[in-house]
Design a protein around this motif. Sequence first.
Motif, PDB file in Angstrom:
ATOM      1  N   THR A 107     -33.448 -49.048 -17.579  1.00 28.31           N
ATOM      2  CA  THR A 107     -33.556 -47.786 -17.861  1.00 28.31           C
ATOM      3  C   THR A 107     -32.703 -46.764 -16.374  1.00 28.31           C
ATOM      4  O   THR A 107     -32.857 -45.532 -16.914  1.00 28.31           O
ATOM      5  CB  THR A 107     -34.883 -47.283 -18.017  1.00 28.31           C
ATOM      6  OG1 THR A 107     -35.450 -47.622 -16.680  1.00 28.31           O
ATOM      7  CG2 THR A 107     -35.444 -47.903 -18.687  1.00 28.31           C
ATOM      8  N   GLU A 114     -35.868 -52.203 -35.749  1.00 26.64           N
ATOM      9  CA  GLU A 114     -36.213 -51.135 -36.551  1.00 26.64           C
ATOM     10  C   GLU A 114     -35.523 -50.368 -37.103  1.00 26.64           C
ATOM     11  O   GLU A 114     -34.107 -50.435 -36.547  1.00 26.64           O
ATOM     12  CB  GLU A 114     -36.979 -50.041 -35.413  1.00 26.64           C
ATOM     13  CG  GLU A 114     -38.474 -50.773 -34.996  1.00 26.64           C
ATOM     14  CD  GLU A 114     -39.555 -50.817 -35.354  1.00 26.64           C
ATOM     15  OE1 GLU A 114     -39.735 -50.498 -36.424  1.00 26.64           O
ATOM     16  OE2 GLU A 114     -40.296 -51.501 -35.586  1.00 26.64           O
ATOM     17  N   ILE A 166     -35.080 -48.264 -28.333  1.00 32.61           N
ATOM     18  CA  ILE A 166     -36.813 -47.556 -28.965  1.00 32.61           C
ATOM     19  C   ILE A 166     -37.079 -46.613 -28.942  1.00 32.61           C
ATOM     20  O   ILE A 166     -38.083 -45.170 -28.749  1.00 32.61           O
ATOM     21  CB  ILE A 166     -37.938 -48.735 -28.151  1.00 32.61           C
ATOM     22  CG1 ILE A 166     -37.618 -48.905 -26.542  1.00 32.61           C
ATOM     23  CG2 ILE A 166     -37.165 -50.225 -28.856  1.00 32.61           C
ATOM     24  CD1 ILE A 166     -39.087 -49.134 -25.791  1.00 32.61           C
ATOM     25  N   GLU A 167     -36.599 -45.625 -27.627  1.00 28.58           N
ATOM     26  CA  GLU A 167     -36.670 -44.166 -27.205  1.00 28.58           C
ATOM     27  C   GLU A 167     -36.402 -43.424 -28.277  1.00 28.58           C
ATOM     28  O   GLU A 167     -36.779 -42.455 -28.620  1.00 28.58           O
ATOM     29  CB  GLU A 167     -35.336 -43.974 -26.304  1.00 28.58           C
ATOM     30  CG  GLU A 167     -35.719 -44.755 -24.763  1.00 28.58           C
ATOM     31  CD  GLU A 167     -37.409 -44.682 -24.476  1.00 28.58           C
ATOM     32  OE1 GLU A 167     -37.776 -44.029 -24.877  1.00 28.58           O
ATOM     33  OE2 GLU A 167     -37.716 -45.758 -23.324  1.00 28.58           O
ATOM     34  N   LYS A 168     -35.476 -43.558 -29.694  1.00 30.77           N
ATOM     35  CA  LYS A 168     -35.245 -43.450 -30.981  1.00 30.77           C
ATOM     36  C   LYS A 168     -36.621 -43.473 -31.804  1.00 30.77           C
ATOM     37  O   LYS A 168     -36.227 -43.068 -33.045  1.00 30.77           O
ATOM     38  CB  LYS A 168     -34.463 -43.773 -31.721  1.00 30.77           C
ATOM     39  CG  LYS A 168     -33.013 -43.671 -30.310  1.00 30.77           C
ATOM     40  CD  LYS A 168     -31.865 -42.377 -30.789  1.00 30.77           C
ATOM     41  CE  LYS A 168     -30.869 -42.992 -29.320  1.00 30.77           C
ATOM     42  NZ  LYS A 168     -30.324 -41.544 -29.087  1.00 30.77           N
ATOM     43  N   LEU A 169     -37.307 -44.483 -31.806  1.00 34.49           N
ATOM     44  CA  LEU A 169     -38.794 -44.417 -32.313  1.00 34.49           C
ATOM     45  C   LEU A 169     -39.965 -43.365 -31.953  1.00 34.49           C
ATOM     46  O   LEU A 169     -39.867 -42.395 -31.159  1.00 34.49           O
ATOM     47  CB  LEU A 169     -38.970 -45.891 -32.578  1.00 34.49           C
ATOM     48  CG  LEU A 169     -38.073 -47.151 -32.611  1.00 34.49           C
ATOM     49  CD1 LEU A 169     -38.969 -48.351 -32.411  1.00 34.49           C
ATOM     50  CD2 LEU A 169     -37.399 -47.595 -33.726  1.00 34.49           C
ATOM     51  N   LYS A 217     -44.842 -46.095 -31.958  1.00 33.14           N
ATOM     52  CA  LYS A 217     -44.233 -47.032 -31.832  1.00 33.14           C
ATOM     53  C   LYS A 217     -43.535 -48.033 -30.684  1.00 33.14           C
ATOM     54  O   LYS A 217     -43.411 -49.549 -30.737  1.00 33.14           O
ATOM     55  CB  LYS A 217     -42.791 -47.692 -32.826  1.00 33.14           C
ATOM     56  CG  LYS A 217     -43.509 -47.554 -34.376  1.00 33.14           C
ATOM     57  CD  LYS A 217     -42.401 -47.485 -35.360  1.00 33.14           C
ATOM     58  CE  LYS A 217     -42.239 -47.996 -36.783  1.00 33.14           C
ATOM     59  NZ  LYS A 217     -41.269 -48.036 -37.737  1.00 33.14           N
ATOM     60  N   ARG A 218     -43.098 -46.696 -30.213  1.00 32.27           N
ATOM     61  CA  ARG A 218     -42.638 -47.387 -28.841  1.00 32.27           C
ATOM     62  C   ARG A 218     -43.557 -47.814 -27.664  1.00 32.27           C
ATOM     63  O   ARG A 218     -43.739 -48.605 -26.932  1.00 32.27           O
ATOM     64  CB  ARG A 218     -41.462 -46.116 -28.209  1.00 32.27           C
ATOM     65  CG  ARG A 218     -41.178 -46.373 -26.637  1.00 32.27           C
ATOM     66  CD  ARG A 218     -40.719 -45.254 -26.820  1.00 32.27           C
ATOM     67  NE  ARG A 218     -40.870 -43.606 -26.696  1.00 32.27           N
ATOM     68  CZ  ARG A 218     -40.776 -42.721 -27.389  1.00 32.27           C
ATOM     69  NH1 ARG A 218     -39.837 -43.004 -28.797  1.00 32.27           N
ATOM     70  NH2 ARG A 218     -41.447 -41.886 -27.481  1.00 32.27           N
ATOM     71  N   SER A 219     -44.980 -46.923 -27.958  1.00 28.90           N
ATOM     72  CA  SER A 219     -46.299 -47.376 -26.882  1.00 28.90           C
ATOM     73  C   SER A 219     -46.123 -48.896 -27.441  1.00 28.90           C
ATOM     74  O   SER A 219     -46.693 -49.704 -26.083  1.00 28.90           O
ATOM     75  CB  SER A 219     -46.794 -46.581 -27.022  1.00 28.90           C
ATOM     76  OG  SER A 219     -48.439 -46.979 -27.203  1.00 28.90           O
ATOM     77  N   LYS A 258     -43.670 -51.097 -26.367  1.00 25.57           N
ATOM     78  CA  LYS A 258     -43.199 -51.231 -24.240  1.00 25.57           C
ATOM     79  C   LYS A 258     -44.890 -52.570 -24.097  1.00 25.57           C
ATOM     80  O   LYS A 258     -44.605 -53.125 -23.294  1.00 25.57           O
ATOM     81  CB  LYS A 258     -43.968 -50.091 -24.443  1.00 25.57           C
ATOM     82  CG  LYS A 258     -42.736 -49.490 -24.085  1.00 25.57           C
ATOM     83  CD  LYS A 258     -42.249 -47.567 -23.287  1.00 25.57           C
ATOM     84  CE  LYS A 258     -40.886 -47.241 -23.004  1.00 25.57           C
ATOM     85  NZ  LYS A 258     -40.930 -45.494 -22.878  1.00 25.57           N
TER      86      LYS A 258
END
Length: 171
Positions: free
Chosen positions: A15, A101, A146-149, A153-155, A158
Amino acid sequence: MALREILIIGDPILTAKSDPVEDITDDIVCLARDMVETVHAAPGIGLAAPQVGVSKRIIVVDLSVGEDKDALHILINPVIVATEGQCVGEEGCLSVPDIKEKVARPCRVVARGFDLDGRTVEVEGEDLLARALCHEVDHLDGILFIEKLSALKRSLIKKKFKRKAAAAKTA
Ligand code: K1U
Ligand code: ZN
């Protein structure tokens, strides 16, 4: 050449923003070749240096997964210089294993960078090649797909990987 370990989501290198390559030294050439061997072995269609723990702006993309030497692109300090349209397609990430995804990306891109001889190169890609180039350049800016979801969904993703890491620690 050698295989390198691929970092998994949760590692802070994934990141962080990567640093530009200042000189194409023997170490950089060795890293790029190791990345090619690593992505072919994974297998995958692309890899960015931070995924193997090196915060430098280097990507490799090979939709043929080692079958066609003309399909291999190694880009140092890549920049997406042109984009066209928006296409939704399935995406995965070797650093977020077993998750696939749908993500919206440009349908067509031009990426510009340097090859291992320091020559400027441009890669024009459509569809999956465009997607892979964008995905790999995002890695250099510390952005996982996953930042684009959606936030939900992202949470969930993670949380899943946090649970896995905790279980691996106690095992
Ligand atoms: O950067 C990475 O994590 C690699 C990732 C790249 C990518 C895949 C799909 C869309 C955009 C970017 C992968 O290669 S995941 C594995 C994969 O897609 C694959 C594996 C074997 C054969 C074909 C594809
Ligand atoms: Zn990835």
